[in-house]
Design a protein around this motif. Structure first.
Motif, short mmCIF file in Angstrom:
data_model
loop_
_atom_site.label_atom_id
_atom_site.label_comp_id
_atom_site.label_asym_id
_atom_site.label_seq_id
_atom_site.Cartn_x
_atom_site.Cartn_y
_atom_site.Cartn_z
N ALA A 181 0.80 -1.22 0.00
CA ALA A 181 0.00 0.00 0.00
C ALA A 181 0.83 1.27 0.00
CB ALA A 181 -0.93 0.02 1.22
N GLN A 182 2.10 1.18 0.38
CA GLN A 182 2.94 2.37 0.49
C GLN A 182 4.40 1.94 0.52
OE1 GLN A 182 1.79 5.11 3.67
NE2 GLN A 182 3.86 5.89 3.79
N ILE A 183 5.28 2.88 0.12
CA ILE A 183 6.72 2.64 0.12
C ILE A 183 7.40 3.71 0.97
CG2 ILE A 183 8.82 2.59 -1.30
CD1 ILE A 183 7.04 0.21 -1.83
N HIS A 184 8.33 3.30 1.81
CA HIS A 184 9.21 4.20 2.54
C HIS A 184 10.63 4.12 1.97
CE1 HIS A 184 7.10 4.83 6.73
NE2 HIS A 184 6.47 5.43 5.74
N LEU A 185 11.29 5.27 1.90
CA LEU A 185 12.73 5.32 1.64
C LEU A 185 13.35 6.26 2.65
CD1 LEU A 185 11.42 5.38 -1.62
CD2 LEU A 185 13.74 4.50 -1.81
N ALA A 186 14.60 5.96 3.03
CA ALA A 186 15.29 6.79 4.02
C ALA A 186 16.79 6.55 3.88
CB ALA A 186 14.82 6.44 5.43
N GLY A 187 17.54 7.25 4.70
CA GLY A 187 19.00 7.11 4.69
C GLY A 187 19.49 6.33 5.89
N PHE A 188 20.42 5.42 5.66
CA PHE A 188 21.06 4.70 6.76
C PHE A 188 22.42 5.32 7.06
CE2 PHE A 188 22.24 2.29 2.86
CZ PHE A 188 23.62 2.39 2.92
N THR A 189 23.04 4.90 8.15
CA THR A 189 24.40 5.30 8.50
C THR A 189 25.28 4.06 8.51
OG1 THR A 189 23.62 7.16 9.84
CG2 THR A 189 25.87 6.38 10.25
N ASP A 190 26.38 4.12 7.78
CA ASP A 190 27.32 3.00 7.74
C ASP A 190 28.23 3.07 8.97
OD1 ASP A 190 29.22 1.08 7.18
OD2 ASP A 190 29.36 1.58 5.05
N MET A 191 28.10 2.10 9.86
CA MET A 191 28.86 2.07 11.10
C MET A 191 30.18 1.31 10.97
SD MET A 191 26.75 3.86 12.82
CE MET A 191 27.40 3.76 14.49
N GLY A 192 30.51 0.90 9.75
CA GLY A 192 31.75 0.16 9.53
C GLY A 192 31.51 -1.32 9.38
N ASN A 193 31.05 -1.96 10.46
CA ASN A 193 30.79 -3.40 10.39
C ASN A 193 29.30 -3.72 10.32
OD1 ASN A 193 30.31 -2.52 12.96
ND2 ASN A 193 31.24 -4.29 13.98
N PHE A 194 28.44 -2.70 10.31
CA PHE A 194 27.01 -2.91 10.07
C PHE A 194 26.38 -1.59 9.65
CE2 PHE A 194 27.01 -1.35 14.38
CZ PHE A 194 25.79 -0.69 14.55
N LEU A 195 25.20 -1.69 9.06
CA LEU A 195 24.43 -0.51 8.68
C LEU A 195 23.41 -0.23 9.77
CD1 LEU A 195 23.77 -1.12 4.86
CD2 LEU A 195 25.74 -0.03 6.00
N PHE A 196 23.22 1.05 10.07
CA PHE A 196 22.31 1.48 11.13
C PHE A 196 21.23 2.37 10.51
CE2 PHE A 196 21.97 3.95 15.39
CZ PHE A 196 20.94 3.14 15.80
N ASP A 197 19.98 2.00 10.72
CA ASP A 197 18.85 2.72 10.13
C ASP A 197 18.56 3.97 10.95
OD1 ASP A 197 16.51 3.32 8.67
OD2 ASP A 197 15.28 2.18 10.08
#
Length: 286
Positions: A202-218
């Motif tokens: 019904a809907q789509i979200h997009l956003a920016g993550f932060t690259d923490m080096g060994n994982f991505l953080f939303d």
């Protein structure tokens, strides 16, 4: 949205109240609000929302239903949500595939749930209860997670598909969350999207993550990353046409024109992708 023309929206944030109450011309088709910010107030947030509602459709996105809880959904919470729905007449009401109620204390994080039959039964019952109380379908959003359960017997996409089959609920598909989890847990994000029934989205979200080096953080604190744009572009064949899409930006909130630029990028990618399938990028970076 009845005419399927108002497709591109952003989250309404207090940093933009002063600009929006002047009723400027914008490139925004609709706004999404965090329900809890408006459910129990008669102050400035509500007056701003009602002013904006005159000119724009509104979606209500909740974080407090705690649909993954084994206890019954808070009836007082639903009463206040129903009042907000009656007041702003949103075209969509949504929440998350998560829990955040600990013995009556509302946690400030969305906690993942295990993906197995017992959880499916509990959450399906909770969704049925909410949909009966609100007298409308709700959309369930896939979340970003940083741990998984060894007791899970299916993946998140399969779990969401089963929920739509059991309850008739809709899906709010967060493309950024899919990419973040795909990177952190090493799976194919496009397989996730292909699993979700197209007619339930019904809907789509997009956003920016932060690259923490060994994982991505939303974090929702940066522009949408190229890898997420790429995933969206490759997903267009598996998404409904004319589906509302939006940009979330919750931390380090930029000036309004920056969000408009980000939203116009979404417009261009979506429209060019729908017209030029053969020109889509073919590689992901995982």
């Amino acid at each position: 949205m009845d005419n399927h023309k108002s497709l591109f929206g952003i989250g309404l944030r207090r940093e933009h109240y002063p600009y929006l109450i002047e009723k400027p011309n914008t490139d925004i088709d609709w706004f999404e609000v965090i329900s809890e910010n408006y459910m129990n107030t008669e102050g400035r947030p509500m007056s701003v929302l009602e002013s904006i509602r005159i000119d724009y459709p509104i979606a209500c996105h909740s974080v407090g239903m705690s649909l993954g809880s084994s206890k019954k959904i808070d009836s007082n919470y639903l009463f206040n949500l129903k009042r907000l729905i009656k007041r702003v007449d949103p075209f969509l009401v949504s929440d998350h595939l998560a829990w955040n109620d600990w013995n009556g204390t509302r946690l400030h994080e969305l906690i993942p749930i295990p993906f197995h039959e017992e959880s499916l039964e509990i959450i399906a019952n909770n969704i049925d209860y909410v949909q009966n109380e609100l007298q409308r379908k709700i959309a369930i959003e896939n979340i970003s997670a940083y741990f998984s359960y060894t007791s899970s017997t299916m993946n998140e996409a399969e779990f969401l598909k089963s929920l739509t089959e059991k309850t008739g609920c809709l899906i709010l598909l967060d493309i950024n969350n899919i990419y973040v989890n795909a990177k952190n847990f090493q799976f194919d994000p496009l397989d996730f999207i292909k699993t979700i029934p197209k007619n339930s989205i019904a809907q789509i979200h997009l956003a920016g993550f932060t690259d923490m080096g060994n994982f991505l953080f939303d974090t929702h604190a940066e522009p949408v990353h190229p890898e997420v744009w790429n995933l969206l572009e490759k997903s267009l064949d598996f998404l409904p046409k004319n589906i509302p899409m939006m940009i979330e930006w919750d931390e380090n909130v930029p000036e309004f024109h920056t969000l408009q630029e980000e939203l116009n990028k979404l417009r261009m990618i979506t429209k060019s992708g729908n017209k030029n399938e053969t020109k889509r990028t073919t590689e992901f970076v995982l």
